[in-house]
Design an enzyme around this catalytic site. Sequence first.
Site, PDB file in Angstrom:
ATOM      1  N   LYS A  61      -5.415 -24.011  36.072  1.00  0.00           N
ATOM      2  CA  LYS A  61      -6.740 -23.439  35.766  1.00  0.00           C
ATOM      3  C   LYS A  61      -6.604 -22.516  34.566  1.00  0.00           C
ATOM      4  O   LYS A  61      -5.736 -21.650  34.536  1.00  0.00           O
ATOM      5  CB  LYS A  61      -7.279 -22.676  36.981  1.00  0.00           C
ATOM      6  CG  LYS A  61      -8.719 -22.215  36.791  1.00  0.00           C
ATOM      7  CD  LYS A  61      -9.304 -21.613  38.039  1.00  0.00           C
ATOM      8  CE  LYS A  61      -8.954 -20.162  38.235  1.00  0.00           C
ATOM      9  NZ  LYS A  61      -9.431 -19.289  37.147  1.00  0.00           N
ATOM     10  N   LYS A  94     -17.339 -21.547  34.168  1.00  0.00           N
ATOM     11  CA  LYS A  94     -18.513 -21.070  34.925  1.00  0.00           C
ATOM     12  C   LYS A  94     -19.805 -21.170  34.121  1.00  0.00           C
ATOM     13  O   LYS A  94     -20.497 -20.175  33.895  1.00  0.00           O
ATOM     14  CB  LYS A  94     -18.310 -19.623  35.390  1.00  0.00           C
ATOM     15  CG  LYS A  94     -17.089 -19.415  36.266  1.00  0.00           C
ATOM     16  CD  LYS A  94     -17.006 -17.980  36.771  1.00  0.00           C
ATOM     17  CE  LYS A  94     -15.854 -17.739  37.700  1.00  0.00           C
ATOM     18  NZ  LYS A  94     -14.527 -17.736  37.039  1.00  0.00           N
ATOM     19  N   ASP A  97     -26.162 -21.852  32.106  1.00  0.00           N
ATOM     20  CA  ASP A  97     -27.347 -21.786  31.247  1.00  0.00           C
ATOM     21  C   ASP A  97     -28.174 -23.063  31.381  1.00  0.00           C
ATOM     22  O   ASP A  97     -27.878 -23.905  32.232  1.00  0.00           O
ATOM     23  CB  ASP A  97     -26.886 -21.548  29.794  1.00  0.00           C
ATOM     24  CG  ASP A  97     -27.870 -20.699  28.994  1.00  0.00           C
ATOM     25  OD1 ASP A  97     -29.088 -21.010  29.040  1.00  0.00           O
ATOM     26  OD2 ASP A  97     -27.427 -19.747  28.342  1.00  0.00           O
TER      27      ASP A  97
HETATM   28  P1  BMP Z   1      -5.857 -13.575  40.435  1.00  0.00           P
HETATM   29  O1  BMP Z   1      -5.160 -14.459  41.478  1.00  0.00           O
HETATM   30  O2  BMP Z   1      -4.948 -13.074  39.385  1.00  0.00           O
HETATM   31  O3  BMP Z   1      -6.700 -12.491  41.064  1.00  0.00           O
HETATM   32  O4  BMP Z   1      -6.858 -14.532  39.620  1.00  0.00           O
HETATM   33  C1  BMP Z   1      -7.981 -15.135  40.236  1.00  0.00           C
HETATM   34  C2  BMP Z   1      -8.586 -16.166  39.301  1.00  0.00           C
HETATM   35  O5  BMP Z   1      -9.648 -16.814  39.995  1.00  0.00           O
HETATM   36  C3  BMP Z   1      -9.201 -15.600  38.022  1.00  0.00           C
HETATM   37  O6  BMP Z   1      -8.996 -16.550  36.979  1.00  0.00           O
HETATM   38  C4  BMP Z   1     -10.682 -15.493  38.322  1.00  0.00           C
HETATM   39  O7  BMP Z   1     -11.480 -15.688  37.180  1.00  0.00           O
HETATM   40  C5  BMP Z   1     -10.886 -16.634  39.308  1.00  0.00           C
HETATM   41  N1  BMP Z   1     -11.994 -16.417  40.283  1.00  0.00           N
HETATM   42  C6  BMP Z   1     -11.965 -15.386  41.193  1.00  0.00           C
HETATM   43  O8  BMP Z   1     -10.996 -14.614  41.267  1.00  0.00           O
HETATM   44  N2  BMP Z   1     -13.019 -15.218  42.059  1.00  0.00           N
HETATM   45  C7  BMP Z   1     -14.111 -16.019  42.039  1.00  0.00           C
HETATM   46  O9  BMP Z   1     -15.027 -15.836  42.849  1.00  0.00           O
HETATM   47  C8  BMP Z   1     -14.137 -17.084  41.113  1.00  0.00           C
HETATM   48  C9  BMP Z   1     -13.065 -17.263  40.251  1.00  0.00           C
HETATM   49  O10 BMP Z   1     -13.069 -18.269  39.394  1.00  0.00           O
END
Ligand code: BMP
Length: 244
Positions: A61, A94, A97
């Site tokens: 991702k 995400k 629009d």
């Molecule tokens: P991390 O495990 O470092 O917290 O990263 C989480 C990832 O998932 C980030 O890229 C964030 O944009 C994405 N994300 C999230 O954390 N919560 C959501 O509700 C939707 C997401 O896409």
Amino acid sequence: TRKKVYTHSERAALCQHPLTQKLLTIMDMKKTNLALSADVTSSKQLLSLADSIGPYICILKTHIDILDDFSPDVTAELRALADKHNFVIFEDRKFADIGRTVQHQLSSGIYHISRWADLVNAHPLPGPGIIDGLKQIIKNFIIISYSPTEAIEMAEANSDFVIGYICQSRLTDNPQFLHMTPGVKLVEGGDSLGQQYTTPEDVIRRKTCDIIIVGRGITESVDPVATAIHYQQAGYAAYVSLFH
Ligand code: BMP
């Protein structure tokens, strides 16, 4: 809880969408339900993570717009690594629009997302126009389920394009839709900006989602490759335990 639990290979056979089939086949073959959220700002670091952790993931991702030094070579390189290690590239854009604007955001600008991403995601809030717009340009996307009712309605109405949901727990028993969950760490907790973490076991066993999305739990660890293997094993063990 779900009425019937399908294995990845059973589901691959049930699903119509080619990317869902591909993903479930990768999950089955590589024994992984881990998606790496490679949220780094250097291209070199992104490519290095993709190459070293690629063997252990089903999805990489990206947030391509956080790179400080983006160039089209990066996405070309990512594509080569996706083919080398057999993972799917999901740009976590995400979209939110009207149809015409998301078309431009998907295919134009600096990033030309539709040229290299296998998968993108969209909010259901703008209504059906967003789906119609995206559909004309890319074949695969997933819906973010902050509003589950709208998300399910949109996914079911467009099951030839929508492959699943980003969500915190399973929304539907329909085996065609993959459920992917961010906010995962081996230890529960949070960060200073509102992120909440739950464990691979909780996501896969209790919330019966399909894919764990892990970012900093891996990228900020001392040994990202060893840690990724640890998450892969924890996520897969939780999946295997569904059948016991
Ligand atoms: P991390 O495990 O470092 O917290 O990263 C989480 C990832 O998932 C980030 O890229 C964030 O944009 C994405 N994300 C999230 O954390 N919560 C959501 O509700 C939707 C997401 O896409």
